[in-house]
Write a protein that holds these residues in place. Structure first.
Motif, PDB file in Angstrom:
ATOM      1  N   SER A   2      17.963  42.246  48.199  1.00 57.57           N
ATOM      2  CA  SER A   2      17.670  41.872  46.897  1.00 57.57           C
ATOM      3  C   SER A   2      16.647  41.059  46.684  1.00 57.57           C
ATOM      4  CB  SER A   2      18.782  41.805  46.168  1.00 57.57           C
ATOM      5  OG  SER A   2      18.578  40.821  44.972  1.00 57.57           O
ATOM      6  N   ALA A   4      16.602  38.800  44.981  1.00 58.10           N
ATOM      7  CA  ALA A   4      17.475  37.288  45.204  1.00 58.10           C
ATOM      8  C   ALA A   4      17.534  36.709  46.300  1.00 58.10           C
ATOM      9  CB  ALA A   4      19.028  37.600  44.621  1.00 58.10           C
ATOM     10  N   GLY A 138      21.756  35.634  39.987  1.00 54.20           N
ATOM     11  CA  GLY A 138      21.575  36.099  38.617  1.00 54.20           C
ATOM     12  C   GLY A 138      21.429  37.756  38.682  1.00 54.20           C
ATOM     13  N   ASP A 139      21.992  38.371  39.708  1.00 56.06           N
ATOM     14  CA  ASP A 139      21.968  39.801  39.744  1.00 56.06           C
ATOM     15  C   ASP A 139      23.352  40.355  40.434  1.00 56.06           C
ATOM     16  OD1 ASP A 139      21.489  42.443  40.051  1.00 56.06           O
ATOM     17  OD2 ASP A 139      19.413  42.300  40.934  1.00 56.06           O
ATOM     18  N   ALA A 142      23.199  43.542  42.565  1.00 57.36           N
ATOM     19  CA  ALA A 142      22.450  43.348  43.951  1.00 57.36           C
ATOM     20  C   ALA A 142      23.668  42.417  44.600  1.00 57.36           C
ATOM     21  CB  ALA A 142      21.419  42.460  43.810  1.00 57.36           C
ATOM     22  N   THR A 170      22.884  37.449  31.940  1.00 58.03           N
ATOM     23  CA  THR A 170      22.161  36.939  33.158  1.00 58.03           C
ATOM     24  C   THR A 170      21.009  35.806  32.623  1.00 58.03           C
ATOM     25  OG1 THR A 170      20.558  38.791  33.251  1.00 58.03           O
ATOM     26  CG2 THR A 170      22.212  38.656  34.571  1.00 58.03           C
ATOM     27  N   PRO A 187      18.253  31.329  38.874  1.00 54.90           N
ATOM     28  CA  PRO A 187      18.872  32.183  38.234  1.00 54.90           C
ATOM     29  C   PRO A 187      20.283  32.342  38.345  1.00 54.90           C
ATOM     30  CG  PRO A 187      17.744  33.158  40.357  1.00 54.90           C
ATOM     31  CD  PRO A 187      17.618  31.367  40.121  1.00 54.90           C
ATOM     32  N   ALA A 189      24.331  34.304  36.413  1.00 55.20           N
ATOM     33  CA  ALA A 189      24.777  35.284  35.795  1.00 55.20           C
ATOM     34  C   ALA A 189      26.606  34.776  35.448  1.00 55.20           C
ATOM     35  CB  ALA A 189      24.910  36.519  36.537  1.00 55.20           C
ATOM     36  N   HIS A 199      29.598  47.084  37.161  1.00 60.30           N
ATOM     37  CA  HIS A 199      28.562  47.014  38.309  1.00 60.30           C
ATOM     38  C   HIS A 199      29.351  47.372  39.572  1.00 60.30           C
ATOM     39  CE1 HIS A 199      25.865  44.833  35.604  1.00 60.30           C
ATOM     40  NE2 HIS A 199      26.551  43.935  35.406  1.00 60.30           N
TER      41      HIS A 199
END
Length: 225
Positions: A2, A4, A138-139, A142, A170, A187, A189, A199
């Protein structure tokens, strides 16, 4: 891998390094949304993170299989709890200040991102994402994909989620300590159980259980494929 993994800004880092300062003083941190809303999103008491695992924490490992990987382990209370229960254990955290605290206590912890190459890839029996760590990068999707890569075929992932089941947000945030020291924006979430299941299923997990205790909410996910 990712995107990220390539982000330098992480929880409480940069700027005036409030997380590192709070770890030394067991202070409190406030997570603040870094946009037009500017709303506080949560308060973190470092005293709880620095203390030994409580009964709720220890119960999370009951019946699980090792080895155990604690993602975003902080000062290492869950690493210590897992070691005490006889598990081969590793904690990983990007905060060198947190890793230093854990290592001073003799705990097996690496200063790594979860998105970097880690020992025992594909062979962890249990992975932990507690204390809001589903927000890392923030993902959530991922991050869950990465956890899927790390776990063995029958591995389990225990995730602490937001008490509000419907949260799925997010955003960019900063962390501020009791003295007004602020981090760089990073970032993040926040995910409740409903969004987590969505998810997780897309990332190859199946929901096994959800539960609440002492104001905290958890989901246990099984690696499906």
């Amino acid at each position: 891998m990712s995107i990220a993994a390539d982000r330098a800004a992480t929880f409480g880092s940069g700027g005036s390094e409030p997380y590192a300062h709070a770890l030394r003083r067991e202070g409190r941190l406030t997570l603040v949304r870094d946009d037009a809303e500017g709303a506080e999103r949560g308060r973190y008491d470092l005293g709880r993170w620095m203390a030994a695992a409580d009964d709720v924490d220890r119960a999370l490992l009951a019946g699980e299989s090792g080895p155990v990987l604690d993602i975003g382990c902080g000062p290492g209370r869950m690493v210590e709890a897992a070691v005490e229960q006889g598990f081969v254990t590793l904690g990983v955290d990007v905060s060198r200040a947190a890793v230093k605290v854990a290592r001073r206590a003799g705990l097996p912890v690496l200063a790594h991102s979860v998105f970097e190459r880690l020992p025992r890839e594909g062979h962890w029996g249990t992975a932990l994402l507690l204390d809001g760590n589903i927000g890392i990068g923030g993902d959530p999707f991922a991050l869950l994909l990465r956890c899927h890569e790390l776990l063995g075929r029958r591995g389990t992932l225990i995730v602490e989620v937001q008490p509000d089941d419907d949260v799925d947000d997010t955003f960019s945030a900063t962390v501020v300590d009791d003295h007004g020291r602020a981090s760089e924006a990073f970032p993040w979430a926040e995910v409740g159980s409903v969004a987590l299941v969505r998810h997780a299923e897309a990332a190859g997990f199946a929901l096994d259980q959800t539960w609440r205790v002492d104001g905290r909410a958890f989901c246990r996910l099984l690696r499906r494929r």
